[in-house]
Each structure stands twice: as C-alpha cells, then as structure tokens.
Design a protein around this motif. Structure first.
Motif, PDB file in Angstrom:
ATOM      1  N   HIS A 180      37.966  54.371  35.774  1.00 41.89           N
ATOM      2  CA  HIS A 180      36.942  55.034  36.590  1.00 41.89           C
ATOM      3  C   HIS A 180      37.300  56.490  36.884  1.00 41.89           C
ATOM      4  O   HIS A 180      36.408  57.304  37.118  1.00 41.89           O
ATOM      5  N   HIS A 211      33.543  51.635  44.475  1.00 36.94           N
ATOM      6  CA  HIS A 211      33.608  50.486  43.568  1.00 36.94           C
ATOM      7  C   HIS A 211      35.052  50.118  43.217  1.00 36.94           C
ATOM      8  O   HIS A 211      35.395  48.937  43.141  1.00 36.94           O
ATOM      9  N   HIS A 224      41.864  49.464  35.938  1.00 40.58           N
ATOM     10  CA  HIS A 224      40.429  49.609  36.183  1.00 40.58           C
ATOM     11  C   HIS A 224      40.139  50.943  36.876  1.00 40.58           C
ATOM     12  O   HIS A 224      39.236  51.687  36.484  1.00 40.58           O
ATOM     13  N   SER A 245      29.684  46.097  40.332  1.00 39.98           N
ATOM     14  CA  SER A 245      29.107  46.800  39.181  1.00 39.98           C
ATOM     15  C   SER A 245      28.248  45.865  38.345  1.00 39.98           C
ATOM     16  O   SER A 245      27.034  46.042  38.246  1.00 39.98           O
TER      17      SER A 245
HETATM   18 FE   FE2 Z   1      34.384  49.029  37.207  1.00 36.73          FE
END
Ligand code: FE2
Length: 414
Positions: free
Chosen positions: A147, A56, A143, A86
């Motif tokens: 994660h 992702h 980002h 997502s």
């Molecule tokens: Fe994300």
C-alpha cells in the motif's frame, strides 16, 4: 509521538517488531506532506485516497491480528470495518471502492488516531502472540508495504489531475541509466526452477517452487528508454493496428491513448516532483501491457515470460540486481531513485502454480481470487519499499493499467 513509534526503541526488540514499527512509521512519513484535502481525493475508481490507505492498512492488523488474537481488544470504531475492508468477502459488506473519495470523514487526524490505537494494541500484544498471529504480522507488514507503493502512485494520479501541478517531493536520479546500445543476454534453456522456496516470507501465489521448461531465448540487458519510446511514437507506433493486440487496439482507440500516461505534448512529463523534462536515458514508465506488447512487436522482439525473467534475475544485469537489492526506495528519502526504476511487464498470465494452496482463513482471498485477466510484472519500482521485492515476486495488474511505475524489458527467441 506514540510509544509504539518511538524511534529509540530498545535494541532487544525482535527483528519482526523492528520491521513492523519501521513500516508503520514510513506510512506516516509518506503522508506528512499531504493536507486533509490531498489525502481525501480519489482520482479514479481503481486508485484510493491516501487517507484510505492509512486506514485500511490499520484495519488489516486490527481485523486479522488484534480482533482474532488479542483477548479483549476493543476496536477503535466499529463502523470502520465497513469503511476500510477492501475486498474480503469473508469479512462482510463494505463501502463501494469507487466511492472511497466521498469519505470526508473520518478526518486525516482521526485516521492518524486510529493508527495510533492499533499500534498501541499491537505493541501490547506482540510479546504474547502465537506463531500463527506472528505470521499475520509478517503478512500485514508486506501488505502495508504494497500500500505504500500504491499510496505514491495514487498521489501522483491525484496531483496529475490538478492544473496547478503540485509537487509531492523531490526526485533523485534514476538508479539505472541506459547503456547504449542494448545488448542481449542469453538465458538458460531447458528445465529450470521458479517460485519461492519454502522458507522465508513470500506471498502464497509465489509458491510452490516448481520446474518449468524454457525454450532458447535471450533478454535485453536493460529496460526500454524514453528515447526509444519516442522513436516508437515518431514511427507511428500508436497509429499502426498491425502492432497491437485486438483488445489493446480497441482500448487505445476508445481511450485516445497516444503516449505514456504522464507525458505532455511539450516534451515534459508530470512526476511526483511536478512537471519535468523527459529524461531520454531513463526507463520509460507508466505504460500499459498493451503498449509494452505493441512496442515489443515494433522492435522485432517480444515480452519476456515470467519464468524467463525470474531465471534471468538470478544471474545477470547488475542494474537489475541493484534494483532488487534496493527494492526501490520509497519517496521522500534522499538518494533513493524516486523516478526511473519500473516494474517490468511479462507476457505471463497471473495464474496459480502447480500445487498452489491459498493461505488459510480470510487472508486466503489475498491473491488467489484475482487470478483472472491480469498479467504478471516482475522486479520492483522506484516506489517499492526497500527490501520488499525478490526474484519470485509476482506483481499483477490488468492489461490496461498504467498508473503504476510500469515499463518494459525486451526478449527474443534465440
Ligand atoms: Fe489491502
């Protein structure tokens, strides 16, 4: 190793590129101890498989940077847009979140190849990207760092399900042990400013910087410890409805909540290093907002507001300052305080600041659409990548969430 991840990149690489490659490399390092099976399990619907995090975070760069800003870019696999989007409605339909653990294919090795494909294209594109695309690189780095933390908390949840109690890695001691007894820091009253300034990276929800009014208050100099949490339990804290919010009490009864998430009845707790004795002086971790709120009421205190916490962070607590400076230290690096530092629940709803403007384009879905039913957490945890957090940072989770490294600092009216 791919050229884009070469540890000996030329010193002329831009600071942005340096951070991009360091971030991309760290994600692979975090996955290094895992088997394909480890990386495929989804322990519960709100958590994601490690493999999904790896893919992702690459989809994010592929979609928002390469597809939109690199002429002639060829996706690694067109089908991955469905698998690894997502929650971006503007990017079309997607695989259902609770079903992510069903993806035995692509394999972990194929996902690593996907990452390498994206990294090579990013490396080709970097020198010619327009400023708007470079801003998306910055967003993509931040980002991916988010994660990385989720990767660790989701792996902890995954291994906690296994009766063999596997260890992910070694634990360093907490960065901040408790100082006894707790002392109180008088916060500033009156009008103060919170929120991120206009310059430098911050998520859209941290802006604009604005004025708020603070009533007289004081904040504890440290977080609540495991020893204090044990006292709360021994005093019937989990069995006393008067201490609890109505929703919290109903949740605790329905879910059978009677201790922090990973505590076991024999005085141990499950950690990323396997089962360990509970460290009485370490900050309590893996508690929900509901539990934090009940504890505060039991202690004759309350949770801080977001504004109280943020104004406090600018001035006090060397331990807090250390935490913010480190931003935690992602696992398996040595000396990093893997356990013990926690995000701190506030009583503030995750809502927009006056004048809030979501980021332009599809990434405008990043934060704003989640401003319902979630509470702000401040600080950083032991799993937060170094340098990721800042005083204006607004982490947010629903009130029952507790698989993150979440703890509590008390506040009082003064
Ligand atoms: Fe994300």
């Amino acid at each position: 190793m791919k050229a884009a991840l070469d540890r000996n990149r030329p010193a002329s690489a831009s600071p942005l590129a340096e951070r991009l490659w360091a971030t991309r490399r760290l994600t692979l390092d975090l996955a290094a101890p895992l088997s394909d099976a480890d990386a495929t399990i989804q322990p519960f619907p709100d958590a994601s498989p490690a493999k999904w995090h790896l893919a992702h975070t690459s989809w994010f760069f592929e979609t928002f940077v390469l597809r939109d800003h690199l002429f002639g870019y060829t996706p690694f696999d067109e089908r991955f847009a469905f698998l690894f989007n997502s929650y971006y409605e503007a990017e079309g339909p997607r695989h259902a979140r609770p079903r992510r653990g069903m993806l035995s294919r692509p394999s972990l090795d194929e996902v690593r190849s996907y990452r390498a494909h994206v990294d090579e294209a990013l490396d080709r594109a970097l020198s010619s990207l327009a400023p708007a695309a470079l801003e998306l690189i910055e967003l993509g780095i931040n980002h991916e760092q988010q994660h990385q933390e989720l990767f660790l908390t989701d792996i902890l949840a995954t291994f906690a399900e296994n009766p063999l109690e596997p260890a992910y890695g070694e634990l360093a001691p907490p960065a901040c042990f408790a100082v006894e007894p707790v002392s109180w820091h008088r916060g500033r009253g009156g009008i103060v400013e919170i929120g991120a300034p206009d310059d430098g990276f911050a998520f859209d929800a941290e802006r604009p910087r604005h004025r708020v009014f603070l009533a007289a208050h004081q904040l504890a100099n440290r977080r609540v410890t495991n020893r204090e949490w044990r006292e709360f339990m021994d005093d019937g804290g989990y069995r006393t409805p008067a201490l609890w919010l109505s929703d919290g009490w109903a949740w605790a009864q329905q879910e059978g909540i009677a201790a922090p998430l990973y505590w076991r009845e024999d005085g141990t707790e499950f950690t990323l290093a396997g089962r360990r004795e509970i460290d009485a002086a370490a900050p309590v971790a893996h508690i929900s907002f509901y539990e934090a709120d009940a504890f505060a009421r039991w202690a004759g205190a309350r949770l801080p507001t977001e504004a109280e916490w943020e104004d406090f962070a600018a001035s006090a607590d060397p331990c807090l300052g250390n935490q913010l400076d480190l931003g935690g230290a992602v696992a398996p690096r040595a000396g990093g305080g893997l356990f013990g530092d926690v995000w701190e629940w506030t009583q503030s709803a995750f809502a927009s600041y006056p004048g809030f403007a979501p980021a332009e384009g599809a990434v405008g879905e990043y934060n704003g659409k989640f401003m319902s039913g979630q509470l702000v957490l401040k600080g950083a945890s032991c799993a937060t990548p170094r340098g990721h957090s800042r005083p204006s940072y607004r982490n947010f989770f629903p009130p029952a969430a507790r698989w993150q490294f979440t703890g509590v600092r008390l506040a009082q009216d003064a």
